[in-house]
Design an enzyme around this catalytic site. Structure first.
Site, PDB file in Angstrom:
ATOM      1  N   ASP A  57      11.549 -68.674   5.747  1.00 18.28           N
ATOM      2  CA  ASP A  57      10.763 -67.505   5.373  1.00 18.28           C
ATOM      3  C   ASP A  57       9.577 -67.399   6.335  1.00 18.28           C
ATOM      4  OD1 ASP A  57      10.445 -65.778   2.437  1.00 18.28           O
ATOM      5  OD2 ASP A  57       8.836 -65.720   3.916  1.00 18.28           O
ATOM      6  N   THR A 114      15.175 -54.909   2.476  1.00 21.61           N
ATOM      7  CA  THR A 114      15.799 -53.758   3.172  1.00 21.61           C
ATOM      8  C   THR A 114      15.188 -52.493   2.580  1.00 21.61           C
ATOM      9  OG1 THR A 114      17.558 -53.962   1.544  1.00 21.61           O
ATOM     10  CG2 THR A 114      17.970 -54.892   3.727  1.00 21.61           C
ATOM     11  N   THR A 149      20.792 -55.781  -0.110  1.00 22.71           N
ATOM     12  CA  THR A 149      21.427 -54.481  -0.309  1.00 22.71           C
ATOM     13  C   THR A 149      21.234 -53.613   0.930  1.00 22.71           C
ATOM     14  OG1 THR A 149      20.825 -54.720  -2.619  1.00 22.71           O
ATOM     15  CG2 THR A 149      21.574 -52.535  -1.918  1.00 22.71           C
ATOM     16  N   LYS A 236      28.014 -52.601  -4.403  1.00 25.45           N
ATOM     17  CA  LYS A 236      26.612 -52.834  -4.785  1.00 25.45           C
ATOM     18  C   LYS A 236      25.859 -51.515  -4.887  1.00 25.45           C
ATOM     19  CE  LYS A 236      22.619 -54.636  -5.564  1.00 25.45           C
ATOM     20  NZ  LYS A 236      22.279 -55.105  -6.917  1.00 25.45           N
ATOM     21  N   ARG A 243      23.757 -45.813 -11.990  1.00 27.31           N
ATOM     22  CA  ARG A 243      22.636 -45.912 -12.925  1.00 27.31           C
ATOM     23  C   ARG A 243      21.648 -44.769 -12.711  1.00 27.31           C
ATOM     24  NH1 ARG A 243      21.402 -49.507 -16.661  1.00 27.31           N
ATOM     25  NH2 ARG A 243      19.299 -50.269 -17.026  1.00 27.31           N
ATOM     26  N   GLY A 287      11.575 -46.486 -11.997  1.00 27.48           N
ATOM     27  CA  GLY A 287      10.858 -47.301 -11.015  1.00 27.48           C
ATOM     28  C   GLY A 287      11.653 -48.519 -10.578  1.00 27.48           C
ATOM     29  N   CYS A 290      15.018 -51.136  -6.764  1.00 25.49           N
ATOM     30  CA  CYS A 290      16.458 -50.909  -6.583  1.00 25.49           C
ATOM     31  C   CYS A 290      16.830 -49.453  -6.816  1.00 25.49           C
ATOM     32  CB  CYS A 290      17.250 -51.776  -7.570  1.00 25.49           C
ATOM     33  SG  CYS A 290      16.988 -53.517  -7.417  1.00 25.49           S
ATOM     34  N   ARG A 358       6.523 -51.309  -8.125  1.00 25.21           N
ATOM     35  CA  ARG A 358       7.149 -50.444  -7.098  1.00 25.21           C
ATOM     36  C   ARG A 358       7.735 -49.199  -7.776  1.00 25.21           C
ATOM     37  NH1 ARG A 358      10.152 -51.316  -2.258  1.00 25.21           N
ATOM     38  NH2 ARG A 358      10.094 -49.267  -1.237  1.00 25.21           N
TER      39      ARG A 358
HETATM   40  N1  NAD Z   1      14.505 -58.016  -6.539  1.00 26.72           N
HETATM   41  C1  NAD Z   1      15.645 -57.681  -7.155  1.00 26.72           C
HETATM   42  O1  NAD Z   1      15.711 -57.457  -8.383  1.00 26.72           O
HETATM   43  C2  NAD Z   1      16.898 -57.537  -6.341  1.00 26.72           C
HETATM   44  C3  NAD Z   1      18.120 -57.446  -6.998  1.00 26.72           C
HETATM   45  C4  NAD Z   1      19.261 -57.350  -6.240  1.00 26.72           C
HETATM   46  C5  NAD Z   1      19.194 -57.320  -4.860  1.00 26.72           C
HETATM   47  N2  NAD Z   1      17.982 -57.387  -4.235  1.00 26.72           N
HETATM   48  C6  NAD Z   1      17.944 -57.347  -2.757  1.00 26.72           C
HETATM   49  O2  NAD Z   1      17.513 -58.628  -2.251  1.00 26.72           O
HETATM   50  C7  NAD Z   1      16.794 -58.443  -1.026  1.00 26.72           C
HETATM   51  C8  NAD Z   1      15.493 -59.197  -1.105  1.00 26.72           C
HETATM   52  O3  NAD Z   1      14.790 -58.682  -2.179  1.00 26.72           O
HETATM   53  P1  NAD Z   1      13.602 -59.513  -2.859  1.00 26.72           P
HETATM   54  O4  NAD Z   1      13.258 -58.791  -4.117  1.00 26.72           O
HETATM   55  O5  NAD Z   1      13.941 -60.962  -2.915  1.00 26.72           O
HETATM   56  O6  NAD Z   1      12.422 -59.294  -1.767  1.00 26.72           O
HETATM   57  P2  NAD Z   1      10.996 -60.017  -1.740  1.00 26.72           P
HETATM   58  O7  NAD Z   1      10.085 -59.046  -1.078  1.00 26.72           O
HETATM   59  O8  NAD Z   1      10.649 -60.559  -3.073  1.00 26.72           O
HETATM   60  O9  NAD Z   1      11.235 -61.278  -0.768  1.00 26.72           O
HETATM   61  C9  NAD Z   1      11.590 -61.110   0.574  1.00 26.72           C
HETATM   62  C10 NAD Z   1      11.188 -62.380   1.333  1.00 26.72           C
HETATM   63  O10 NAD Z   1      11.703 -62.276   2.667  1.00 26.72           O
HETATM   64  C11 NAD Z   1      10.726 -62.787   3.547  1.00 26.72           C
HETATM   65  N3  NAD Z   1      10.966 -62.268   4.900  1.00 26.72           N
HETATM   66  C12 NAD Z   1      10.582 -61.075   5.398  1.00 26.72           C
HETATM   67  N4  NAD Z   1      10.976 -60.986   6.686  1.00 26.72           N
HETATM   68  C13 NAD Z   1      11.635 -62.147   6.984  1.00 26.72           C
HETATM   69  C14 NAD Z   1      12.281 -62.656   8.144  1.00 26.72           C
HETATM   70  N5  NAD Z   1      12.325 -61.928   9.260  1.00 26.72           N
HETATM   71  N6  NAD Z   1      12.853 -63.894   8.086  1.00 26.72           N
HETATM   72  C15 NAD Z   1      12.802 -64.615   6.948  1.00 26.72           C
HETATM   73  N7  NAD Z   1      12.215 -64.187   5.810  1.00 26.72           N
HETATM   74  C16 NAD Z   1      11.630 -62.974   5.850  1.00 26.72           C
HETATM   75  C17 NAD Z   1       9.398 -62.339   2.957  1.00 26.72           C
HETATM   76  O11 NAD Z   1       8.335 -63.134   3.457  1.00 26.72           O
HETATM   77  C18 NAD Z   1       9.662 -62.544   1.465  1.00 26.72           C
HETATM   78  O12 NAD Z   1       9.274 -63.835   1.054  1.00 26.72           O
HETATM   79  C19 NAD Z   1      16.641 -56.936  -0.848  1.00 26.72           C
HETATM   80  O13 NAD Z   1      17.617 -56.456   0.048  1.00 26.72           O
HETATM   81  C20 NAD Z   1      16.938 -56.370  -2.220  1.00 26.72           C
HETATM   82  O14 NAD Z   1      17.532 -55.081  -2.148  1.00 26.72           O
HETATM   83  C21 NAD Z   1      16.822 -57.497  -4.936  1.00 26.72           C
HETATM   84  C1  UD9 Z   2      21.746 -56.617 -10.042  1.00 26.44           C
HETATM   85  C2  UD9 Z   2      20.856 -55.455 -10.007  1.00 26.44           C
HETATM   86  O1  UD9 Z   2      20.568 -54.881  -8.991  1.00 26.44           O
HETATM   87  N1  UD9 Z   2      20.391 -55.083 -11.200  1.00 26.44           N
HETATM   88  C3  UD9 Z   2      19.618 -53.893 -11.278  1.00 26.44           C
HETATM   89  C4  UD9 Z   2      18.379 -54.131 -12.080  1.00 26.44           C
HETATM   90  O2  UD9 Z   2      17.712 -52.906 -12.040  1.00 26.44           O
HETATM   91  P1  UD9 Z   2      16.152 -52.804 -12.261  1.00 26.44           P
HETATM   92  O3  UD9 Z   2      15.548 -54.146 -12.311  1.00 26.44           O
HETATM   93  O4  UD9 Z   2      15.635 -51.842 -11.257  1.00 26.44           O
HETATM   94  O5  UD9 Z   2      16.016 -52.240 -13.725  1.00 26.44           O
HETATM   95  P2  UD9 Z   2      16.687 -50.982 -14.464  1.00 26.44           P
HETATM   96  O6  UD9 Z   2      16.965 -51.437 -15.858  1.00 26.44           O
HETATM   97  O7  UD9 Z   2      17.808 -50.418 -13.684  1.00 26.44           O
HETATM   98  O8  UD9 Z   2      15.456 -49.893 -14.535  1.00 26.44           O
HETATM   99  C5  UD9 Z   2      15.075 -49.183 -13.400  1.00 26.44           C
HETATM  100  C6  UD9 Z   2      14.127 -48.075 -13.903  1.00 26.44           C
HETATM  101  O9  UD9 Z   2      14.888 -47.117 -14.642  1.00 26.44           O
HETATM  102  C7  UD9 Z   2      14.325 -46.936 -15.942  1.00 26.44           C
HETATM  103  N2  UD9 Z   2      15.440 -46.718 -16.876  1.00 26.44           N
HETATM  104  C8  UD9 Z   2      16.417 -47.652 -16.966  1.00 26.44           C
HETATM  105  C9  UD9 Z   2      17.477 -47.427 -17.801  1.00 26.44           C
HETATM  106  C10 UD9 Z   2      17.529 -46.237 -18.582  1.00 26.44           C
HETATM  107  O10 UD9 Z   2      18.458 -45.998 -19.377  1.00 26.44           O
HETATM  108  N3  UD9 Z   2      16.515 -45.331 -18.462  1.00 26.44           N
HETATM  109  C11 UD9 Z   2      15.460 -45.552 -17.622  1.00 26.44           C
HETATM  110  O11 UD9 Z   2      14.557 -44.714 -17.519  1.00 26.44           O
HETATM  111  C12 UD9 Z   2      13.537 -48.200 -16.213  1.00 26.44           C
HETATM  112  O12 UD9 Z   2      12.467 -47.935 -17.092  1.00 26.44           O
HETATM  113  C13 UD9 Z   2      13.039 -48.575 -14.824  1.00 26.44           C
HETATM  114  O13 UD9 Z   2      11.838 -47.887 -14.521  1.00 26.44           O
HETATM  115  O14 UD9 Z   2      18.723 -54.466 -13.434  1.00 26.44           O
HETATM  116  C14 UD9 Z   2      19.485 -53.454 -14.108  1.00 26.44           C
HETATM  117  C15 UD9 Z   2      19.756 -53.927 -15.530  1.00 26.44           C
HETATM  118  O15 UD9 Z   2      18.500 -53.998 -16.189  1.00 26.44           O
HETATM  119  C16 UD9 Z   2      20.780 -53.245 -13.337  1.00 26.44           C
HETATM  120  O16 UD9 Z   2      21.502 -52.209 -13.969  1.00 26.44           O
HETATM  121  C17 UD9 Z   2      20.445 -52.827 -11.927  1.00 26.44           C
HETATM  122  O17 UD9 Z   2      21.671 -52.663 -11.198  1.00 26.44           O
END
Ligand code: NAD
Ligand code: UD9
Length: 457
Positions: A57, A114, A149, A236, A243, A287, A290, A358
């Protein structure tokens, strides 16, 4: 029988049983790039499985924290203890140098941000940088796994080309697969270990096979191999598009509540009692990092028109304004000028229990209300500071010390179940409550409640 240590999974000349053993006894070094909300849990599950993971990282504070056995990712059950144990056992080491990790590893797992730009364009610069770092250390037999993603076609066309261009290798000498992170904040370890099957799609059959073997060791729910990397990327993104569009449907239905003269939420709940209907929940906005952003991974990079995706985005983005419009209707009816109003927002993060702001609907609700001149206050038990919001932060206990003209439930944290609603006061007249999540029952108060999707219950 070769006694040589097995140092690869891709195009290995050992049988799969030997490959599995090599992976789980640490002979196959794994690098995880990105140690954030998703990367640290992922690196930890890899480390508990293989005992030999180097996390990379570029944030020195992240690396320092983890190398001390601490965990900067909060509110992930089990993660803090797991990270401490893995670091103590040397199963997880960390570096700020992705190239050092690339030189050591045979499996490279990428899970860096991303983001989407302000113009809603996918920004893959971070991914590009990591891929370039990996290419410097890529060896024959290595496997690169993209978990972040991305827009469909990124792995095959962008990552594959960059790995070839920046290493001395051709396709067929190294593996490349897309294996999406189907995980939600607050349950990352549970999801990664196997809440759902792991989707795996390689740029060739051997990449799919190798990635499948690895994730069969990681994910208890098993693996869903698909035709190719682009299909896996689409899986994905489609999950998120489904959703966003369905939340958009729910929100559009909610805007019909007053004209229909019904409780739309009741109609949705009853409609969903048959298996072909799954209308989501209306609310004050969408919000997180994702759902509001994934649509742009399809809307922007491709020529094909996507009016449904764009309309759903527009509907969801309009809900903060819809919420403020409801407030204005109430104030107009009382001849209260919006600029003389005092408004309290409950819940500023984007969903309950997750410390993430966010694209939170509260951001726009606060700024629109403030721009109209109201005094806006906000309470969120998960946030110690609310500088990003155009409001004055209050602690939960402070809401009884002053009067408000209106309260808006934006995100219903559990903590709000203890609100003493009879003690939330208005200087004169009925307190207006906009219940954005249909989670309140204020029938035993004399507050005037408007529920999004429910009307004046
Ligand atoms: N957060 C979620 O709920 C969630 C769910 C599913 C998928 N994702 C995907 O996972 C990915 C990461 O998301 P996150 O929430 O963990 O992000 P995050 O911002 O929490 O963490 C990202 C990390 O990557 C590091 N980083 C940045 N540039 C770098 C580089 N060049 N080399 C090495 N490390 C570097 C940052 O310092 C940070 O610690 C995204 O593509 C996101 O779409 C996130
Ligand atoms: C693996 C992964 O990627 N998982 C994602 C993650 O998504 P996420 O963390 O972004 O949370 P979400 O629940 O999607 O909410 C997003 C915003 O949408 C609002 N909302 C939601 C439902 C609804 O009926 N009406 C709404 O208004 C809510 O208030 C919030 O602001 O978890 C979800 C399961 O929790 C997954 O489905 C989703 O793929």
């Amino acid at each position: 029988m070769s006694t040589k240590l097995i140092d690869r999974i891709y195009d290995s000349d050992h049988d799969e049983a030997a490959q599995r053993d090599a992976l789980t006894n640490g002979e196959i070094p794994v690098a995880v790039y990105g140690l954030g909300k998703m990367g640290l849990p992922l690196a930890s599950v890899y480390a508990e499985t293989t005992g030999n993971v180097i996390g990379a990282d570029i944030d020195p504070e992240v690396v320092e924290t983890i190398s001390n056995g601490s965990c900067h990712v909060k509110r992930e059950p089990g993660l803090e203890t797991l990270v401490s144990d893995l670091v103590a056992d040397d199963a997880l080491t960390v570096t700020t140098e992705p190239r050092d990790a690339a030189a050591q590893a045979s499996v490279h797992v990428v899970i860096v941000p991303t983001p989407i730009t302000d113009d809603h364009e996918p920004d893959l610069a971070i991914l590009d940088a990591v891929v370039e770092d990996i290419a410097t250390g890529l060896s024959a037999g290595d496997l690169v796994v993209i978990e972040c993603t991305v827009p469909p076609q990124t792995t095959e066309q962008r990552v594959g080309a960059a790995l070839k261009a920046n290493s001395a290798l051709e396709h067929g000498e190294f593996g490349l697969a897309f294996c999406p992170e189907r995980t939600s904040s607050g349950r990352a370890l549970e999801d990664i270990r196997g809440a759902y099957p792991k989707v795996v799609g390689g740029i060739d059959d051997e990449s799919t096979r190798a990635a499948t073997l690895i994730y069969e060791e990681i994910n208890a729910e098993g693996v869903l191999p698909v035709s190719d990397a682009t299909t896996a990327e689409a899986v994905k993104v489609f999950e998120g598009l489904y959703r966003d569009v369905n939340i958009g449907l729910a929100n559009e239905l909610a805007t019909l509540t007053d004209e229909l003269g019904i409780d739309v939420n009741e109609a949705i709940e009853v409609a969903n009692t048959q298996p072909f209907c799954n209308i989501h929940d209306p609310g004050p906005g969408v919000g997180g990092h994702c759902i509001p952003f994934y649509p742009y991974f399809v809307i922007k990079p491709f020529e094909t028109e996507t009016p449904l995706l764009e309309t759903a985005r527009a509907v969801n983005d309009s809900m903060p304004q819809f919420t403020v419009n409801k407030l204005r209707e109430e104030f107009d009816a009382e001849r209260l000028a919006f600029e003389d109003a005092s408004v309290l927002l409950l819940g500023l993060t984007y969903r309950p229990g997750v410390e993430e702001i966010r694209a939170s609907p509260a951001l726009d609700i606060a700024s629109i209300s403030s721009d109209l001149g109201a005094d806006v206050y906000g309470v969120d038990p998960m946030l110690d500071e609310t500088d990003a919001f155009d409001l004055t932060r209050l602690d939960h206990s402070e809401i009884y010390d002053r009067s408000f003209d209106a309260v808006v439930m934006v995100t219903h944290h559990d903590d709000f179940d203890t609100i003493r609603w009879d003690d939330v006061s208005r200087s004169d007249g009925q307190l207006v409550v906009i219940d954005g999540r249909d989670t309140l029952d204020l029938s035993d108060t004399d507050h005037r409640v408007y529920t999004i999707g429910g009307g004046y219950v």
